[in-house]
Design an enzyme around this catalytic site. Structure first.
Site, mmCIF file in Angstrom:
data_model
loop_
_atom_site.group_PDB
_atom_site.id
_atom_site.type_symbol
_atom_site.label_atom_id
_atom_site.label_comp_id
_atom_site.label_asym_id
_atom_site.label_seq_id
_atom_site.Cartn_x
_atom_site.Cartn_y
_atom_site.Cartn_z
ATOM 1 N N GLN A 29 29.309 18.027 4.278
ATOM 2 C CA GLN A 29 28.706 17.798 5.590
ATOM 3 C C GLN A 29 27.349 18.467 5.719
ATOM 4 O O GLN A 29 26.439 17.928 6.355
ATOM 5 C CB GLN A 29 29.647 18.306 6.691
ATOM 6 C CG GLN A 29 30.898 17.470 6.873
ATOM 7 C CD GLN A 29 30.606 16.082 7.426
ATOM 8 O OE1 GLN A 29 29.593 15.845 8.068
ATOM 9 N NE2 GLN A 29 31.518 15.156 7.171
ATOM 10 N N SER A 54 23.778 25.379 -4.686
ATOM 11 C CA SER A 54 23.159 24.344 -3.849
ATOM 12 C C SER A 54 21.724 24.668 -3.453
ATOM 13 O O SER A 54 21.028 23.820 -2.886
ATOM 14 C CB SER A 54 23.997 24.142 -2.573
ATOM 15 O OG SER A 54 25.305 23.726 -2.883
ATOM 16 N N HIS A 109 33.949 21.321 12.717
ATOM 17 C CA HIS A 109 35.408 21.286 12.806
ATOM 18 C C HIS A 109 35.826 22.529 13.571
ATOM 19 O O HIS A 109 35.208 23.584 13.441
ATOM 20 C CB HIS A 109 36.007 21.264 11.398
ATOM 21 C CG HIS A 109 37.500 21.305 11.331
ATOM 22 N ND1 HIS A 109 38.311 20.553 12.156
ATOM 23 C CD2 HIS A 109 38.345 21.994 10.515
ATOM 24 C CE1 HIS A 109 39.583 20.780 11.848
ATOM 25 N NE2 HIS A 109 39.619 21.655 10.866
ATOM 26 N N GLU A 196 45.481 14.798 8.214
ATOM 27 C CA GLU A 196 45.291 15.075 6.792
ATOM 28 C C GLU A 196 46.616 15.324 6.094
ATOM 29 O O GLU A 196 46.877 14.807 4.998
ATOM 30 C CB GLU A 196 44.385 16.295 6.624
ATOM 31 C CG GLU A 196 42.945 16.071 7.031
ATOM 32 C CD GLU A 196 42.153 17.357 7.154
ATOM 33 O OE1 GLU A 196 40.916 17.276 7.325
ATOM 34 O OE2 GLU A 196 42.766 18.456 7.103
ATOM 35 N N GLU A 228 51.304 -1.659 -8.606
ATOM 36 C CA GLU A 228 52.030 -1.987 -7.381
ATOM 37 C C GLU A 228 51.940 -0.881 -6.334
ATOM 38 O O GLU A 228 51.870 -1.164 -5.131
ATOM 39 C CB GLU A 228 53.506 -2.285 -7.698
ATOM 40 C CG GLU A 228 53.728 -3.566 -8.456
ATOM 41 C CD GLU A 228 53.223 -4.793 -7.711
ATOM 42 O OE1 GLU A 228 53.245 -4.786 -6.454
ATOM 43 O OE2 GLU A 228 52.786 -5.752 -8.373
#
EC number: 1.1.1.86
Length: 331
Positions: A29, A54, A109, A196, A228
């Site tokens: 996010q 990051s 959240h 969830e 399946e």
């Protein structure tokens, strides 16, 4: 009671003009919020640990990156998008010492507010903007000129303008193009965790594995069992997504529709529904949150054990082989 829904005409992005928007975290996010807001013309800084992998990614995207504490000190609106289990420590160590009266503390959240891992001072707004989709989707559809629907909520309204600010942020990430629903922190958190666990990540996965195991134990080839019970799940979910369960029933054969209506309530029967109620109760009373936070204190020992067991399940082994023939997945 029908919840209010807001669109572009109801939001005022200019409320964010001249403000520094600090996005704490650059994961799923975090990268989407930061990049979308930057592209919307806002002044955005990203707060990360010095050793974060990051850091370079955020700089490459043209964003100004600071340590978490520096970003919190610089931010007028501080959006915490680090993992749930890390937010409490980040808040106590880096954000709380740098909060100023009039700041806005934002969340994607409600976990840490609802379970009181973060207790903000009374002189700041506390809001939530929660896109109902993963960050890569929030980013992609924004670049395509659209947006992902969002939930917003207000926990504290010290300024009297908290809802307007939440709507402006939602507009900045594209949410008001498709619709923003007003809720509250408690409802968002409890329904999100329940969904969830009981349906999206827990219920569906276990149903697929149980079906696969039932067929294989009965002597059917695992390749056929995979198709399946797992492969065709996407086809069914896509139909449900497009037009609800009725659209799916309309699209499949009458044999499939009849069998589904007949056997579905047997498979997801009284025991399953009782288990769902227990899942919801432990979300509501905080027992799940405590288990998750405690597991993090011991290096995620239980989590890692369950993850390894899932990764080693036979359906994953046969699936890895079969998906090599699915050239359309790579496309």
């Amino acid at each position: 009671m029908k919840l209010p829904i807001f669109y572009d005409k109801d939001a005022n992005l200019s409320l964010l003009n001249g403000k520094t928007l600090a996005v704490i975290g650059y994961g799923s996010q975090g990268h989407a919020h930061a990049q979308n807001l930057k592209d919307s013309g806002m002044k955005v800084v990203v707060g990360l640990r010095k050793d974060s992998k990051s850091w370079a990614d955020a700089e490459k995207a043209g964003l100004k990156v600071m340590t978490t504490a520096e970003a919190a000190a610089a931010g007028d609106i501080i959006m915490i998008l680090a993992p749930d289990q890390s937010q409490g420590d980040i808040y106590r160590n880096d954000i709380a010492p740098n909060l100023k009266p009039g700041n806005v503390l934002a969340f994607g959240h409600g976990f840490n507010i609802v379970y009181k891992q973060i207790v903000p001072p009374a002189d700041v707004d506390v809001i939530m903007i929660a896109p109902k989709g993963p960050g890569h989707l929030v980013r992609r559809v924004f670049t395509e000129g659209s947006g992902v629907p969002c939930l917003i909520a207000i926990h504290q309204n010290a300024s009297g303008k908290a809802q307007d600010i939440a709507l402006a942020w939602a507009q900045g990430i594209g949410g008001t193009k498709t619709g923003v629903i007003l809720t509250n922190f408690k409802d968002e958190t409890e329904t999100d965790l329940f969904g969830e666990q009981a349906v999206l990540c827990g219920g569906i996965s276990e149903l697929i594995r149980a079906g696969f195991e039932t067929l294989v134990e009965a002597g059917y080839p695992p390749e056929i069992a995979y198709f399946e019970c797992l492969h065709e799940t996407k086809l069914i979910v896509d139909l449900i997504f497009e037009g609800g369960i009725n659209k799916m029933n309309w699209s499949v054969s009458e044999t499939a529709e009849y069998g589904g209506l007949l056997r579905g309530p047997e498979v997801i029967g009284k025991e399953s529904r009782a288990a769902m109620k227990n899942v919801l109760a432990e979300v509501q009373n905080g027992k799940f949150a405590n288990r998750w936070l405690l597991d993090n204190k011991v290096g995620q020992a239980h989590f890692n054990g369950m993850r390894q067991e899932s990764e080693n399940h036979p359906i994953e082994k046969i699936g890895a082989e079969l998906r090599k023939m699915f050239t359309f997945i790579k496309k």
